[in-house]
Design an enzyme around this catalytic site. Structure first.
Site, PDB file in Angstrom:
ATOM      1  N   ARG A 251       0.853  -1.181   0.000  1.00  0.00           N
ATOM      2  CA  ARG A 251       0.000   0.000   0.000  1.00  0.00           C
ATOM      3  C   ARG A 251       0.895   1.238   0.000  1.00  0.00           C
ATOM      4  O   ARG A 251       1.713   1.392   0.893  1.00  0.00           O
ATOM      5  CB  ARG A 251      -0.791   0.001   1.319  1.00  0.00           C
ATOM      6  CG  ARG A 251      -2.261  -0.068   1.209  1.00  0.00           C
ATOM      7  CD  ARG A 251      -2.940  -0.060   2.569  1.00  0.00           C
ATOM      8  NE  ARG A 251      -2.274   0.703   3.596  1.00  0.00           N
ATOM      9  CZ  ARG A 251      -2.459   0.519   4.906  1.00  0.00           C
ATOM     10  NH1 ARG A 251      -3.294  -0.408   5.330  1.00  0.00           N
ATOM     11  NH2 ARG A 251      -1.834   1.239   5.787  1.00  0.00           N
ATOM     12  N   HIS A 255      -4.508   3.118   5.115  1.00  0.00           N
ATOM     13  CA  HIS A 255      -5.682   2.255   4.911  1.00  0.00           C
ATOM     14  C   HIS A 255      -6.808   3.084   4.300  1.00  0.00           C
ATOM     15  O   HIS A 255      -7.439   2.672   3.333  1.00  0.00           O
ATOM     16  CB  HIS A 255      -6.149   1.638   6.229  1.00  0.00           C
ATOM     17  CG  HIS A 255      -7.469   0.940   6.088  1.00  0.00           C
ATOM     18  ND1 HIS A 255      -7.599  -0.272   5.465  1.00  0.00           N
ATOM     19  CD2 HIS A 255      -8.718   1.330   6.433  1.00  0.00           C
ATOM     20  CE1 HIS A 255      -8.881  -0.621   5.447  1.00  0.00           C
ATOM     21  NE2 HIS A 255      -9.571   0.341   6.024  1.00  0.00           N
ATOM     22  N   TYR A 263       1.188   2.787  13.098  1.00  0.00           N
ATOM     23  CA  TYR A 263       1.432   1.360  13.321  1.00  0.00           C
ATOM     24  C   TYR A 263       2.422   0.765  12.318  1.00  0.00           C
ATOM     25  O   TYR A 263       2.852  -0.366  12.457  1.00  0.00           O
ATOM     26  CB  TYR A 263       0.099   0.586  13.199  1.00  0.00           C
ATOM     27  CG  TYR A 263      -0.640   0.888  11.901  1.00  0.00           C
ATOM     28  CD1 TYR A 263      -0.330   0.219  10.724  1.00  0.00           C
ATOM     29  CD2 TYR A 263      -1.618   1.877  11.849  1.00  0.00           C
ATOM     30  CE1 TYR A 263      -0.969   0.507   9.538  1.00  0.00           C
ATOM     31  CE2 TYR A 263      -2.273   2.176  10.665  1.00  0.00           C
ATOM     32  CZ  TYR A 263      -1.944   1.486   9.515  1.00  0.00           C
ATOM     33  OH  TYR A 263      -2.576   1.790   8.341  1.00  0.00           O
TER      34      TYR A 263
END
Ligand SMILES: Cc1ncc(C[n+]2csc(CCOP(=O)(O)OP(=O)(O)O)c2C)c(N)n1
Length: 334
Positions: A251, A255, A263
């Site tokens: 990615r 998200h 994280y």
């Protein structure tokens, strides 16, 4: 099969679609942050709600969809712009839908996670793991009608731990349905790393449990994805049953937009850049003398023009009227 055996026209189509997707996603990101500063407000700006972008994962979509026809179905996830574009969904209507406008694919009521285009047999949804049984349904229909169209179900590495994935694989295998199950492994389900949620190193290993072929492929290499997908789609079309493909991707963004990604370790961001399928493919096309810098620049300019046209179309479209709110919502209604 290597890159030398694929016609130049096909290679340029793969590159052009990958570049169009990246241009689209990065342009949407800019529009998403409009009106959200100094305070990040999810409801402010021209794009309502959340936005999950696919930058870095383009090879999974183009490597598969290049083998599909309009009558083949693709069922995507909450992160589905790359598959919609690769399947040929109208960019203007899709953009209008994402901007919540009346000219959108669903009159502006679905938004970015609910893109539906019957003409291209494309759909997606925000329900993680929903695509797998839906693709089984398409597969059953194709088999009952005796037609040779296929269904592709897309899911993330997180979705592969939903019960729907396992039930769908089992049934598709038992009934030899024309389905390709595609796991886009970007290593994360929101902030949960795959090794904290999944007992096997590769989701493709799970194919063994259902007696079907399972292959894991490096998403940094679009040609490798193209080859693996070709075999799976042809097998499904021949009536030989389902396959499972895992595409290992990274990615390039969060998200969702606005995700601080605290994280995520630094090395993961570095790997994502190193494994960028678009950069890698551009370099390959030039190194192997398949395309010139000028040819690629022409494709890139054309993509920028198309993306801008789609944005302008959305921005110049009206919002749906309040009276339209309940239209098209209930089966049998208007
Ligand atoms: C049934 C269901 N459970 C939970 C969620 C909340 N949710 C949205 S995205 C997501 C993670 C999905 O991860 P993955 O399948 O790996 O896809 P990615 O976002 O990495 O593309 C979750 C848990 C949801 N939308 N639907």
């Amino acid at each position: 099969m290597g890159v030398e055996e694929i016609p130049k026209e096909t290679l340029l189509e793969l590159y052009g679609t990958m570049h169009r997707i990246r241009t689209y996603e990065e342009t949407l990101a800019k529009w998403y942050y409009e009106g959200k500063s100094p305070r990040f407000d999810i409801s402010a700006g021209p794009i309502p709600g959340e936005l999950h972008l696919s930058s870095g994962q383009e090879s999974a979509a183009v490597g598969v969809c290049i083998h599909l026809r309009d009558e083949d179905a693709v069922i995507g996830t909450h992160r589905a712009h790359h598959f919609a574009i690769a399947k040929g969904v109208d960019l203007k209507k899709m953009t209008a839908e994402i901007f919540g406008r009346a000219t959108g694919l669903s009159g502006g009521k679905g938004g970015h996670m609910h893109l539906f285009d019957a003409a291209k047999n494309f759909s997606c949804s925000g329900i993680v793991g929903a695509s797998f049984p839906q693709a089984v349904g398409v597969g059953i229909a194709a088999k009952l009608k005796g037609e040779d169209y296929v269904a592709v179900a897309v899911g993330g590495d997180g979705a592969a731990n939903q019960g729907t994935f396992h039930e769908a694989l089992n049934l598709a295998a038992v009934w030899k349905l024309p389905v390709v199950f595609l796991i886009e492994d970007n290593g994360w389900a929101i902030s949960v790393p795959k090794d904290k949620s999944t007992a096997v190193a590769k989701n493709s290993e799970r194919a063994k449990a259902y007696g079907i072929p399972g292959v894991s492929v490096d998403g940094a290499d679009v040609i490798a994805v193209y080859e693996v997908a070709k075999e799976a789609v042809e097998r499904a079309r021949r009536g030989e049953g389902p396959s499972l493909i895992e595409v290992r991707t990274y990615r390039l963004r969060g998200h969702f937009e606005g995700d601080p990604q605290l994280y995520r370790p630094k090395e993961d961001f570095e790997l994502a850049k190193e494994k960028d399928p678009l950069d890698n493919f551009r370099k390959l096309l030039l190194e192997k003398d398949i395309a010139t810098e000028e040819e690629l620049a022409r494709i890139e300019e054309e993509n920028e023009r198309k993306v801008q046209e789609a944005i302008d179309f959305a921005l110049n479209s009206p919002y749906p009227e309040p009276e339209e709110a309940l239209k098209g919502v209930f089966a049998g209604g208007d």
